[in-house]
Design an enzyme around this catalytic site. Structure first.
Site, PDB file in Angstrom:
ATOM      1  N   ASN A   9       1.292  -1.066  -0.144  1.00  0.00           N
ATOM      2  CA  ASN A   9       0.348   0.056  -0.015  1.00  0.00           C
ATOM      3  C   ASN A   9       0.946   1.316   0.317  1.00  0.00           C
ATOM      4  O   ASN A   9       1.081   1.228   0.663  1.00  0.00           O
ATOM      5  CB  ASN A   9      -0.736  -0.145   0.843  1.00  0.00           C
ATOM      6  N   TRP A  10       1.032   2.015  -0.860  1.00  0.00           N
ATOM      7  CA  TRP A  10       2.033   3.198  -1.063  1.00  0.00           C
ATOM      8  C   TRP A  10       0.807   4.412  -0.670  1.00  0.00           C
ATOM      9  O   TRP A  10       2.428   5.135  -0.677  1.00  0.00           O
ATOM     10  CB  TRP A  10       2.170   3.151  -2.880  1.00  0.00           C
ATOM     11  N   LYS A  11       0.233   4.135  -0.339  1.00  0.00           N
ATOM     12  CA  LYS A  11      -0.816   5.440   0.358  1.00  0.00           C
ATOM     13  C   LYS A  11      -0.411   6.708  -0.229  1.00  0.00           C
ATOM     14  O   LYS A  11      -0.164   6.753  -1.850  1.00  0.00           O
ATOM     15  CB  LYS A  11       0.247   5.672   1.719  1.00  0.00           C
ATOM     16  N   HIS A  97      -9.352   0.860   4.952  1.00  0.00           N
ATOM     17  CA  HIS A  97      -8.218   1.471   5.646  1.00  0.00           C
ATOM     18  C   HIS A  97      -8.422   2.220   7.088  1.00  0.00           C
ATOM     19  O   HIS A  97      -9.259   3.389   6.840  1.00  0.00           O
ATOM     20  CB  HIS A  97      -7.093   1.873   5.221  1.00  0.00           C
ATOM     21  N   GLU A  99      -6.500   5.094   8.022  1.00  0.00           N
ATOM     22  CA  GLU A  99      -6.611   6.235   7.791  1.00  0.00           C
ATOM     23  C   GLU A  99      -7.469   6.662   7.284  1.00  0.00           C
ATOM     24  O   GLU A  99      -7.810   7.622   7.455  1.00  0.00           O
ATOM     25  CB  GLU A  99      -5.337   6.136   6.976  1.00  0.00           C
ATOM     26  N   GLU A 169      -4.768  -5.393  10.251  1.00  0.00           N
ATOM     27  CA  GLU A 169      -4.125  -3.553  11.246  1.00  0.00           C
ATOM     28  C   GLU A 169      -4.579  -3.409  12.267  1.00  0.00           C
ATOM     29  O   GLU A 169      -4.949  -2.303  11.915  1.00  0.00           O
ATOM     30  CB  GLU A 169      -4.023  -3.104   9.615  1.00  0.00           C
ATOM     31  N   GLY A 175       3.082   2.015  10.894  1.00  0.00           N
ATOM     32  CA  GLY A 175       4.150   3.317  10.851  1.00  0.00           C
ATOM     33  C   GLY A 175       4.752   3.210  11.982  1.00  0.00           C
ATOM     34  O   GLY A 175       5.384   4.786  11.701  1.00  0.00           O
ATOM     35  N   SER A 214       3.776  -2.740  10.066  1.00  0.00           N
ATOM     36  CA  SER A 214       5.376  -2.528  10.588  1.00  0.00           C
ATOM     37  C   SER A 214       5.954  -3.488  10.619  1.00  0.00           C
ATOM     38  O   SER A 214       6.923  -3.828  10.996  1.00  0.00           O
ATOM     39  CB  SER A 214       5.472  -2.071  12.227  1.00  0.00           C
ATOM     40  N   GLY A 236       4.949   0.848   4.620  1.00  0.00           N
ATOM     41  CA  GLY A 236       6.454   2.052   4.173  1.00  0.00           C
ATOM     42  C   GLY A 236       7.611   0.940   2.967  1.00  0.00           C
ATOM     43  O   GLY A 236       8.360   1.775   2.744  1.00  0.00           O
TER      44      GLY A 236
HETATM   45  P1  13P Z   1       3.655   0.351   7.087  1.00  0.00           P
HETATM   46  O1  13P Z   1       4.364  -1.055   7.086  1.00  0.00           O
HETATM   47  O2  13P Z   1       4.338   1.266   7.050  1.00  0.00           O
HETATM   48  O3  13P Z   1       3.010   0.314   9.115  1.00  0.00           O
HETATM   49  O4  13P Z   1       1.529   0.569   6.977  1.00  0.00           O
HETATM   50  C1  13P Z   1       1.247  -0.456   7.215  1.00  0.00           C
HETATM   51  C2  13P Z   1       0.008  -0.011   6.560  1.00  0.00           C
HETATM   52  O5  13P Z   1      -1.000   0.623   6.920  1.00  0.00           O
HETATM   53  C3  13P Z   1      -0.552  -1.335   4.857  1.00  0.00           C
HETATM   54  O6  13P Z   1      -2.070  -0.794   5.114  1.00  0.00           O
END
Ligand code: 13P
Length: 256
Positions: A9-11, A97, A99, A169, A175, A214, A236
Site C-alpha cells: 500500500n503505497w499510500k 483502511h 486512515e 491491521e 507506521g 510495521s 512503508g
Molecule cells: P506500515 O507497514 O508502514 O506500518 O503500514 C501498514 C499499512 O497501513 C498498510 O496498509
C-alpha cells in the site's frame, strides 16, 4: 491451501518517475520467487503509468488501488468508481483502511457497501480491520474486529466474504515500528477466522487473512510462520523494492 498475498500500500507517496522505477526494480527482484501473489496499490493518479509499466514488463505484479466510491458514475465530485479502477487494470481494492476510517469518517456501513459494489463489479476487496491502541489495551481487539466483520455479515451474509481478502491491521502498529508480536497476531487471525467459521467453515478455511502494521524484512518470516497469517499488507517497506521483495521471499519460503 491458501496462496499467500503480499500487497504494498503505497499510500500518498511517489511520483511518475518513482512509480515507474519502483515497479521495474520490484519486478526484477521478484524473478524466481514462486507460490506467492504480489500486488501494489499506487495512488490512483498513477494507475495509468503503473498499468503500462506492468504490461511492458509482462510482470505478474497485480495492480490494486487504495480506495473506491460506491457509485459507478454521476455527480460525485472527486470520487473514483469501481469501473474506472477496472478500466486501468486494478483488481485488488483496499477498503476500510484505518486512515480512511479516521481521516474521512468512513463507517463500518460504508465499508460494507464498498465491499458489495466491488464484488458486483468482479473486483477483489481487501478489507482492513483492526483496533486502536486503547481498544487493544482494554482487551477489545477481537470484539472490534468482529463488529467490523459483522457489519458485512449482517447486511450481506457470510457469502459476501467469498473471494475477499481481510487485512488485520492493528492501528497502533501502522507506521510506528511497533508491530504486533507474531503470537498475538496469530491469535487474532485465528479468532477472525473462527468468527467467520461460525457462519461458514468453507469460507473461513479459504479466506486470506493478511497481517499489516510495521511489517519489515526483519520480522516478515516470523509472521508467515504462523498458520493463520496468509500474507501481509505492507506500507512503508513497500516503497523500497529490495525490502518489499525480501518480504515476498520470506512468504515464499515459509508458506511453500
Ligand atoms: P506500515 O507497514 O508502514 O506500518 O503500514 C501498514 C499499512 O497501513 C498498510 O496498509
Amino acid at each position: 491451501m491458501r496462496r499467500p498475498l503480499i500487497m504494498g500500500n503505497w499510500k500518498l507517496n511517489g511520483n511518475k518517475a518513482v512509480v515507474t522505477s519502483l515497479l521495474k526494480d520490484l519486478d526484477a527482484q521478484l524473478v524466481g520467487i514462486e507460490g506467492v501473489d504480489v500486488a501494489v496499490a499506487p495512488p490512483v493518479m498513477y494507475l495509468d503509468i503503473a498499468e503500462k509499466q506492468i504490461n511492458e514488463l509482462q510482470s505478474k505484479i497485480i495492480l490494486g488501488a487504495q480506495n473506491v466510491d460506491i457509485n459507478l458514475s454521476g455527480a460525485f465530485t472527486g470520487d473514483i468508481s469501481p469501473e474506472m479502477l477496472k478500466d486501468f487494470g486494478a483488481t485488488h481494492i483496499i477498503i476500510g483502511h484505518s486512515e480512511r476510517r479516521e481521516y474521512h469518517q468512513e463507517s463500518d456501513d460504508s465499508v460494507a457497501k464498498k465491499l458489495a459494489v466491488l464484488k458486483e463489479q468482479g473486483l477483489t476487496p481487501v478489507i482492513c480491520i483492526g483496533e486502536s491502541e486503547a481498544q487493544n489495551e482494554a482487551g477489545e481487539t477481537l470484539t472490534v474486529c468482529a463488529r467490523q466483520l459483522d457489519a458485512i455479515i449482517n447486511a450481506q451474509g457470510v457469502e459476501a466474504f467469498d473471494g475477499v481478502i481481510i487485512a488485520y491491521e492493528p492501528i497502533w502498529a501502522i507506521g510506528t515500528g511497533k508491530a504486533a508480536t507474531p503470537d498475538d497476531a496469530q491469535r487474532i487471525h485465528a479468532g477472525i477466522r473462527s468468527h467467520i467459521a461460525q457462519k461458514s467453515d468453507t469460507i473461513a478455511k479459504k479466506i486470506i487473512i493478511q497481517y499489516g502494521g510495521s511489517v519489515k524484512p526483519e520480522n516478515a518470516a516470523t509472521y508467515f510462520m504462523q498458520p493463520d497469517i496468509d500474507g501481509a499488507l505492507v506500507g512503508g517497506a513497500s516503497l523500497n523494492a529490495t525490502d518489499f521483495a525480501s518480504i515476498v521471499q520470506a512468504a515464499a519460503k515459509m508458506k511453500n
